[in-house]
Design an enzyme around this catalytic site. Structure first.
Site, short mmCIF file in Angstrom:
data_model
loop_
_atom_site.label_atom_id
_atom_site.label_comp_id
_atom_site.label_asym_id
_atom_site.label_seq_id
_atom_site.Cartn_x
_atom_site.Cartn_y
_atom_site.Cartn_z
N LEU A 143 0.89 -1.16 0.00
CA LEU A 143 0.00 0.00 0.00
C LEU A 143 0.92 1.21 0.00
O LEU A 143 1.99 1.18 0.63
CB LEU A 143 -0.89 0.03 1.25
N ASP A 144 0.52 2.28 -0.67
CA ASP A 144 1.34 3.49 -0.68
C ASP A 144 1.49 4.03 0.74
O ASP A 144 0.66 3.76 1.62
CB ASP A 144 0.68 4.58 -1.54
N LYS A 145 2.50 4.86 0.93
CA LYS A 145 2.75 5.46 2.25
C LYS A 145 1.50 6.22 2.74
O LYS A 145 1.16 6.19 3.93
CB LYS A 145 3.95 6.40 2.14
#
Ligand code: URA
Length: 244
Positions: free
Chosen positions: A106-108
């Site tokens: 998952l993106d930051k």
């Protein structure tokens, strides 16, 4: 028949310290196998059929762990990072001993459902493009998401690198200047949800993963909180894996 393994290796893998620590426990007479006090930390036992007790408490043996986390923003979904905190930094030593890793990324700045395990085969099956495991995202999007976007997503949109996505299901919950939607995709290209909206000229400003396969995020978990998956939940992740 299960494979026999050294007692010190088994206990060390379960988080009872180094092999030297286990030796210390054996020396102090704290470990029993099938009711008998052990005098050698290197003996080989079948961890599934033996009853191991440490200071009178039975050790639950398992090879794999499966955790569900509600990933917060600002945390990296990898095992280590030289700058930022990772999802592994959020879990206790007891679980770290199993060397878990996140299943997919998952993106930051993305929140929500993250599965952590040390079961490489499960991870492979969930991430395999052939399995078409569905991922459901909730997103808030700048601009008005329209019925036309729904049709476009249903046909697949062309991303910035020329890749045409598989059909995706878009549900519009609210669409003023600012839209609230659910998007179900069966693949996991880099920044996929954000790039799909960019392909129709819109910007995702908040993103949260709600489900993987049939496994839904337990909404009672606060941001950064986690818990073990139940046996039923482990099976749910692999919707397609079950039938193949
Ligand atoms: N799609 C994205 O754009 N970001 C994520 O973190 C997950 C899916």
């Amino acid at each position: 028949m299960q494979k026999k393994e050294r007692l010190d290796k088994i206990l060390s893998n379960l988080g009872y310290g180094s092999r030297k620590d286990v030796k210390g426990l054996v020396k102090s007479g704290s470990i029993e196998i099938n009711g008998k006090v052990v005098s050698d930390s290197s003996i080989k036992i079948d961890p599934y059929s033996s009853v191991i007790k440490i200071e009178g408490k039975t050790v639950e043996y398992r090879e794999f762990i499966y955790l569900m986390m509600n990933k917060p923003q600002g945390i990296i979904s990898s095992t280590d990072d030289f700058r930022d905190k990772t999802v592994i930094d959020l879990i206790s030593e007891e679980y770290k001993a199993f060397n878990p890793f996140p299943v997919g990324r998952l993106d930051k700045d993305t929140e929500g459902l993250m599965v952590l395990t040390n079961d490489g085969q499960l991870s492979h099956r969930v991430l395999s493009p052939k399995k078409h495991v569905e991922k459901v995202y909730y997103a808030e999007v700048e601009g008005v998401v329209t019925e036309e976007d729904k049709l476009l997503f249903n046909e697949g949109v062309i991303l910035d690198d020329g890749y045409k996505t598989l059909p995706a299901k878009l549900e519009i919950m609210a669409s003023d200047n600012f839209s609230k939607i659910y998007l179900t995709i069966e693949e996991g290209k880099f920044h996929q949800v954000k790039r799909m909206f960019l392909a129709v000229g819109k910007k995702v400003v908040y993103l949260k993963r709600m489900a993987i396969g049939g496994l839904r995020l337990d909404e009672s978990l606060g941001l950064g909180a986690y818990r073990e998956l139940t046996k039923e939940e482990i099976l749910l992740i692999e919707r397609k894996g079950l039938s193949e």
